[in-house]
Design a protein around this motif. Structure first.
Motif, PDB file in Angstrom:
ATOM      1  N   ASN A   1       0.860  -1.192   0.000  1.00 52.79           N
ATOM      2  CA  ASN A   1       0.000   0.000   0.000  1.00 52.79           C
ATOM      3  C   ASN A   1       0.896   1.242   0.000  1.00 52.79           C
ATOM      4  O   ASN A   1       2.122   1.121  -0.111  1.00 52.79           O
ATOM      5  CB  ASN A   1      -0.923  -0.041   1.226  1.00 52.79           C
ATOM      6  CG  ASN A   1      -0.126  -0.243   2.518  1.00 52.79           C
ATOM      7  OD1 ASN A   1       0.906   0.386   2.719  1.00 52.79           O
ATOM      8  ND2 ASN A   1      -0.578  -1.154   3.377  1.00 52.79           N
ATOM      9  N   ASP A   2       0.293   2.415   0.155  1.00 53.66           N
ATOM     10  CA  ASP A   2       1.097   3.654   0.101  1.00 53.66           C
ATOM     11  C   ASP A   2       2.247   3.619   1.108  1.00 53.66           C
ATOM     12  O   ASP A   2       3.376   4.011   0.788  1.00 53.66           O
ATOM     13  CB  ASP A   2       0.204   4.873   0.385  1.00 53.66           C
ATOM     14  CG  ASP A   2      -0.707   5.206  -0.787  1.00 53.66           C
ATOM     15  OD1 ASP A   2      -0.204   5.281  -1.926  1.00 53.66           O
ATOM     16  OD2 ASP A   2      -1.920   5.357  -0.575  1.00 53.66           O
ATOM     17  N   GLU A   3       1.944   3.146   2.312  1.00 54.54           N
ATOM     18  CA  GLU A   3       2.969   3.168   3.375  1.00 54.54           C
ATOM     19  C   GLU A   3       4.102   2.194   3.067  1.00 54.54           C
ATOM     20  O   GLU A   3       5.276   2.537   3.215  1.00 54.54           O
ATOM     21  CB  GLU A   3       2.367   2.803   4.743  1.00 54.54           C
ATOM     22  CG  GLU A   3       1.494   3.885   5.361  1.00 54.54           C
ATOM     23  CD  GLU A   3       0.128   3.999   4.682  1.00 54.54           C
ATOM     24  OE1 GLU A   3      -0.435   2.942   4.323  1.00 54.54           O
ATOM     25  OE2 GLU A   3      -0.375   5.132   4.488  1.00 54.54           O
TER      26      GLU A   3
ATOM     27  N   ALA B   1       6.223   3.359   0.250  1.00 55.58           N
ATOM     28  CA  ALA B   1       7.095   4.468   0.662  1.00 55.58           C
ATOM     29  C   ALA B   1       8.367   3.946   1.330  1.00 55.58           C
ATOM     30  O   ALA B   1       9.427   4.573   1.262  1.00 55.58           O
ATOM     31  CB  ALA B   1       6.338   5.394   1.611  1.00 55.58           C
TER      32      ALA B   1
ATOM     33  N   ASP C   1      -2.663  -2.994  -3.113  1.00 61.10           N
ATOM     34  CA  ASP C   1      -3.576  -1.867  -3.315  1.00 61.10           C
ATOM     35  C   ASP C   1      -3.199  -1.254  -4.678  1.00 61.10           C
ATOM     36  O   ASP C   1      -2.217  -0.512  -4.782  1.00 61.10           O
ATOM     37  CB  ASP C   1      -3.391  -0.870  -2.170  1.00 61.10           C
ATOM     38  CG  ASP C   1      -4.259   0.371  -2.343  1.00 61.10           C
ATOM     39  OD1 ASP C   1      -4.895   0.537  -3.415  1.00 61.10           O
ATOM     40  OD2 ASP C   1      -4.286   1.192  -1.397  1.00 61.10           O
TER      41      ASP C   1
ATOM     42  N   ALA D   1      -2.588   2.445  -5.022  1.00 63.55           N
ATOM     43  CA  ALA D   1      -1.313   2.911  -4.457  1.00 63.55           C
ATOM     44  C   ALA D   1      -0.173   2.648  -5.442  1.00 63.55           C
ATOM     45  O   ALA D   1       0.741   3.478  -5.586  1.00 63.55           O
ATOM     46  CB  ALA D   1      -1.046   2.196  -3.129  1.00 63.55           C
TER      47      ALA D   1
ATOM     48  N   ARG E   1      -0.251   5.252  -8.114  1.00 60.13           N
ATOM     49  CA  ARG E   1       0.339   6.513  -7.622  1.00 60.13           C
ATOM     50  C   ARG E   1       1.866   6.423  -7.635  1.00 60.13           C
ATOM     51  O   ARG E   1       2.556   7.371  -8.011  1.00 60.13           O
ATOM     52  CB  ARG E   1      -0.157   6.819  -6.190  1.00 60.13           C
ATOM     53  CG  ARG E   1      -1.592   7.328  -6.142  1.00 60.13           C
ATOM     54  CD  ARG E   1      -1.969   7.842  -4.750  1.00 60.13           C
ATOM     55  NE  ARG E   1      -2.271   6.789  -3.798  1.00 60.13           N
ATOM     56  CZ  ARG E   1      -3.454   6.175  -3.687  1.00 60.13           C
ATOM     57  NH1 ARG E   1      -4.458   6.531  -4.466  1.00 60.13           N
ATOM     58  NH2 ARG E   1      -3.638   5.239  -2.794  1.00 60.13           N
ATOM     59  N   ALA E   2       2.388   5.266  -7.249  1.00 61.99           N
ATOM     60  CA  ALA E   2       3.847   5.104  -7.186  1.00 61.99           C
ATOM     61  C   ALA E   2       4.469   5.034  -8.581  1.00 61.99           C
ATOM     62  O   ALA E   2       5.620   5.442  -8.779  1.00 61.99           O
ATOM     63  CB  ALA E   2       4.194   3.855  -6.385  1.00 61.99           C
TER      64      ALA E   2
ATOM     65  N   SER F   1       4.427   8.732  -9.757  1.00 59.43           N
ATOM     66  CA  SER F   1       5.442   9.587  -9.115  1.00 59.43           C
ATOM     67  C   SER F   1       6.858   9.149  -9.504  1.00 59.43           C
ATOM     68  O   SER F   1       7.818   9.869  -9.227  1.00 59.43           O
ATOM     69  CB  SER F   1       5.286   9.515  -7.590  1.00 59.43           C
ATOM     70  OG  SER F   1       5.715   8.241  -7.133  1.00 59.43           O
TER      71      SER F   1
ATOM     72  N   LYS G   1       8.280   6.547  -8.204  1.00 55.06           N
ATOM     73  CA  LYS G   1       8.857   5.793  -7.074  1.00 55.06           C
ATOM     74  C   LYS G   1       9.140   4.345  -7.493  1.00 55.06           C
ATOM     75  O   LYS G   1      10.187   3.791  -7.205  1.00 55.06           O
ATOM     76  CB  LYS G   1       7.856   5.819  -5.903  1.00 55.06           C
ATOM     77  CG  LYS G   1       8.194   4.904  -4.757  1.00 55.06           C
ATOM     78  CD  LYS G   1       9.271   5.477  -3.876  1.00 55.06           C
ATOM     79  CE  LYS G   1       9.675   4.508  -2.776  1.00 55.06           C
ATOM     80  NZ  LYS G   1      10.788   5.020  -1.967  1.00 55.06           N
TER      81      LYS G   1
END
Ligand code: NAD
Ligand code: COI
Length: 333
Positions: free
Chosen positions: A218-220, A223, A241, A244, A247-248, A251, A253
């Motif tokens: 997930n996002d966490e 990260a 997820d 998420a 999003r990564a 970005s 990431k």
């Protein structure tokens, strides 16, 4: 004479079903290409047991429809049992088997091939070449031997993936709730998932989906990963997820994503959408991304695996039907 009825038999499974039936002349074998639903269950009328595989859920209604026919011996041709309503199965007295090991190599090889493809940017490169752009830059690859590959779940599949990645020269680290003693002795395990996320260039999931690990990526957790990490999910969609991950990827990431299993795959994968409106925008977007390799849950799909799935499931079902102990029973709890 015992009778076994098989649901959702595909063309590629038929030869192995016929091979098994020929080797067991005392068993009556019948089958359909239809999925098992409360409506199609009646096709199995008169059978002592059923052999099944589908991504569609084994709902209380489906299980009840079989039980109404007196059929409570069910053998899955696959590993995962996460789509069976176990409460209902228990209430109805179902005996269930699966095929936990039909060819770990099929899935591990697929994961390894896709991992290497992501690292070498083959999707971008192939697209460039198809358009006549034969320049080298900017599609430069990353060598597998320069990667630390983090394997979550060192069961049958995770261990083969580990061997293949080591064959390429990668440094392998691993995490599992139950440590394999041999791997432990050799020092593969990190102490926590956090450690694995921090150290790995490639994070590859090889654990079953359970309530406790829903959206473990997930996002966490993303990260915590290294910048430019690669995520590989050939295990189960709900582990990730997807929003998420998108999003990564947006970005930057994540360097890339290997996705053989998708949390909303049921009803979409293993269907032909040619000429039809594609039903899932998120999936369409992922398919179109140059650094995402989507396959429709085909990691398992090899001749070796399919034969074992059919033969082992029938062997199991015959054992159930004859009141013997099957090789691989599933705990119905
Ligand atoms: P396995 O049971 O041999 O190994 C699973 C490992 O995960 C075990 O070592 C177990 O201790 C570990 N584990 C369980 N929960 C964990 C957690 N929360 N954190 C860390 N480790 C955990 O299973 P396998 O044969 O290696 O298969 C792994 C998964 O691969 C299956 O559960 C299934 O979801 C998936 N699979 C995918 C395909 C495909 O075609 N894509 C095919 C078969 C299996
Ligand atoms: C399993 O065996 O659990 C799988 O994930 C493969 C399935 C699609 C046949």
């Amino acid at each position: 004479m015992s009778k076994i009825f098989a649901f959702s038999i595909r063309k590629d499974e038929e030869p192995y079903l016929k091979e098994w039936a020929a080797a067991h002349p005392a068993v009556e074998v019948d089958y359909t290409d239809k999925l098992l639903t409360p409506e199609t269950a009646k096709l199995a009328k008169g059978a002592d047991g059923v052999v099944v595989y589908q991504q569609l859920d084994y709902t209380p209604e489906t299980l009840q429809a079989l039980a109404d026919l007196g059929i409570t011996k069910m053998s899955l041709r696959n590993v995962g049992v996460d789509n069976i309503d176990m409460d209902k199965a228990k209430e109805l007295g179902f005996e269930i088997t699966n095929v936990p090991v039909y060819s770990p190599n099929a899935i591990a090889e697929h994961a390894a091939i896709q991992t290497a493809r992501i690292l070498r940017q083959t999707k971008r490169l192939d697209a460039k070449i198809a358009h006549g752009d034969l320049r080298w830059a900017p599609t430069i690859g990353r060598e597998v031997r320069d990667q630390t590959v983090g394997i979550i779940g060192t069961g049958h599949i995770g261990r083969v993936y580990m061997q293949i990645m080591e064959g390429f020269g990668a440094k392998v680290i691993a995490y599992d709730v139950y440590k394999n003693p041999e791997l432990d002795k050799k020092g593969y395990y990190v102490d926590s998932l956090d450690d694995l996320y921090k150290q790995a260039d490639v994070v590859s999931l090889h654990v079953p989906a359970m309530d406790s690990n829903y959206h473990m990526i997930n996002d966490e957790t993303i990260a915590e990963m290294k910048d430019d990490a690669v995520l590989v999910n050939v295990s189960r969609g709900p582990l990730v997820d997807t929003a998420a991950v998108v999003r990564a990827l947006d970005s930057g990431k994540l360097f890339g994503f290997v996705m053989d299993t998708y949390e909303n795959e049921v009803g979409i994968f293993n269907e032909d959408w040619t000429g039809k409106e594609f039903p899932d925008k998120v999936l369409k977007d992922l398919i179109n991304r140059p650094n995402v390799l989507v396959t429709p849950h085909t990691a398992f799909y090899t001749t070796h695996a399919v034969r074992n799935m059919v033969v082992k499931a029938f062997d199991n079902n015959l054992a159930l039907v004859e009141g013997q102990t099957p090789e691989t029973p599933v705990e119905v709890k």
